[in-house]
Design an enzyme around this catalytic site. Sequence first.
Site, PDB file in Angstrom:
ATOM      1  N   GLY A  26       0.318  10.787   2.049  1.00 51.41           N
ATOM      2  CA  GLY A  26       1.818  10.273   1.095  1.00 51.41           C
ATOM      3  C   GLY A  26       2.084  11.158  -0.222  1.00 51.41           C
ATOM      4  O   GLY A  26       1.334  11.496  -0.316  1.00 51.41           O
ATOM      5  N   PHE A  27       3.512  10.546   0.229  1.00 52.86           N
ATOM      6  CA  PHE A  27       3.697  10.691  -1.608  1.00 52.86           C
ATOM      7  C   PHE A  27       2.866  10.944  -2.790  1.00 52.86           C
ATOM      8  O   PHE A  27       2.189  11.462  -3.364  1.00 52.86           O
ATOM      9  CB  PHE A  27       5.013  10.202  -2.039  1.00 52.86           C
ATOM     10  CG  PHE A  27       5.455   9.786  -3.416  1.00 52.86           C
ATOM     11  CD1 PHE A  27       5.646  11.135  -4.410  1.00 52.86           C
ATOM     12  CD2 PHE A  27       5.673   9.055  -3.931  1.00 52.86           C
ATOM     13  CE1 PHE A  27       6.028  11.787  -5.923  1.00 52.86           C
ATOM     14  CE2 PHE A  27       6.604   9.306  -5.497  1.00 52.86           C
ATOM     15  CZ  PHE A  27       6.829  10.114  -6.551  1.00 52.86           C
ATOM     16  N   GLY A  42       3.309   9.251   6.540  1.00 56.05           N
ATOM     17  CA  GLY A  42       2.547  10.136   5.866  1.00 56.05           C
ATOM     18  C   GLY A  42       3.110  11.467   5.909  1.00 56.05           C
ATOM     19  O   GLY A  42       4.025  11.605   7.198  1.00 56.05           O
ATOM     20  N   ASP A  45      -5.927   5.164  10.872  1.00 56.50           N
ATOM     21  CA  ASP A  45      -5.594   4.198  10.953  1.00 56.50           C
ATOM     22  C   ASP A  45      -6.335   3.122  10.352  1.00 56.50           C
ATOM     23  O   ASP A  45      -7.123   2.624  11.504  1.00 56.50           O
ATOM     24  CB  ASP A  45      -5.344   3.470  11.758  1.00 56.50           C
ATOM     25  CG  ASP A  45      -4.336   1.763  11.714  1.00 56.50           C
ATOM     26  OD1 ASP A  45      -4.146   1.624  10.042  1.00 56.50           O
ATOM     27  OD2 ASP A  45      -3.311   1.573  12.255  1.00 56.50           O
ATOM     28  N   LYS A  48      -0.838  -5.368   7.543  1.00 54.01           N
ATOM     29  CA  LYS A  48      -2.180  -5.076   7.905  1.00 54.01           C
ATOM     30  C   LYS A  48      -2.651  -3.946   7.467  1.00 54.01           C
ATOM     31  O   LYS A  48      -4.144  -4.523   7.103  1.00 54.01           O
ATOM     32  CB  LYS A  48      -1.742  -4.159   9.561  1.00 54.01           C
ATOM     33  CG  LYS A  48      -1.718  -5.766  10.638  1.00 54.01           C
ATOM     34  CD  LYS A  48      -1.786  -4.932  12.205  1.00 54.01           C
ATOM     35  CE  LYS A  48      -3.353  -4.550  12.590  1.00 54.01           C
ATOM     36  NZ  LYS A  48      -3.187  -3.777  13.800  1.00 54.01           N
ATOM     37  N   TYR A 107       5.336  -6.536   2.394  1.00 54.75           N
ATOM     38  CA  TYR A 107       4.664  -6.044   1.576  1.00 54.75           C
ATOM     39  C   TYR A 107       4.139  -7.136   0.653  1.00 54.75           C
ATOM     40  O   TYR A 107       3.164  -6.710   0.021  1.00 54.75           O
ATOM     41  CB  TYR A 107       5.724  -4.957   1.125  1.00 54.75           C
ATOM     42  CG  TYR A 107       4.944  -3.735  -0.019  1.00 54.75           C
ATOM     43  CD1 TYR A 107       4.222  -3.081   0.684  1.00 54.75           C
ATOM     44  CD2 TYR A 107       5.333  -4.110  -1.075  1.00 54.75           C
ATOM     45  CE1 TYR A 107       3.501  -2.118  -0.112  1.00 54.75           C
ATOM     46  CE2 TYR A 107       5.371  -3.022  -2.183  1.00 54.75           C
ATOM     47  CZ  TYR A 107       4.163  -1.485  -1.697  1.00 54.75           C
ATOM     48  OH  TYR A 107       4.091  -0.878  -2.425  1.00 54.75           O
TER      49      TYR A 107
END
Length: 328
Positions: free
Chosen positions: A11-12, A37, A57, A92, A146
Amino acid sequence: MKRVLITGAAGFLGSHLCDRFMEEGYEVIGMDNLITGNLKNIEHLFPLERFSFYHHDVSKFVHVSGELDYILHFASPASPIDYLKIPIQTLKVGAMGTHNLLGLAKEKNARILVASTSEVYGDPMVHPQTEDYWGNVNPIGPRGVYDEAKRFQEAITMAYHRFHGLETRIVRIFNTYGPRMRLNDGRVLPAFIGQALRGEDLTVFGDGTQTRSFCFVDDLIEGIYRLLMSDYVEPVNVGNPDEISIRDFAEEIIKLTGTDQKVIYQPLPQDDPMQRQPDITRAREVLGWAPKVSRAEGLKVTYAYFKSLSEDDLYKVEHKSFDDYIKR
Ligand code: UDP
């Protein structure tokens, strides 16, 4: 040689962290399920011997063989459009993913740093936000998946620290930008730059008086590195306090890109925070850290990155706006 596990490595932020720990001479193990990602962010690391990558994951049991010194948990969707698209995975990875990684840290006797967020403050009633503010969060709104996962993450991390004596660190990350952001993840900066590059009008949500404070990625990574190496257990805000309204930000992007496009206004998404600015007193005192890169400098570098992307990347628009997504 010290070994570090970085989740969300493609990812970033995860990819920039991989670069930093490689530069520091670590053996770096990257992990990502690649939902949000992109392997392009770390493909330059694949030929290097000290780097390895697991496509996994972390919401499922995490196994890493050998010793680990540090774990940095950066796996999570991180844009409001992603929360709508993959709400369950968002919950999750923040909850079960964190639990799995805390378990791994305990097993390996490793220090763990978890990526929390300014979203734990919700739509804040205190401005600027200090770490002792408890927040104003809607648990059942679109951002709830989130915000609440990250609040649970902080709670379980502190519980592992207090109950098991685990070495834990919590960084509360405010809006950050820079190369490797996903062009079409719906976040405001890639949205505006993408629109300017495609010759579309810039979509400001609401009347654009809501504010954000944008931190350049290099500054953020330095803050995170210092926090990991410190002995400070309570959460620390890391961000740039230079606050700007979204309307003014759109004007800055228009100037930067030299586009002839104009600003158009669309409805404000539900629970969109009205103002956000980190109080970084704690980071200054505990870490001796403050951001160094001005928005003008950081935006120049970021624009150069987006300009270098292919036409294909530029036009791969997943959803045009928050509203379009909700209608589908
Ligand atoms: N925003 C906007 N136009 C866009 C995308 C976002 O005006 O095309 C606004 C959004 O409503 C919010 C701010 O920009 O007020 C920052 O949004 P972002 O999704 O980047 O991050 P947030 O800080 O809200 O998580």
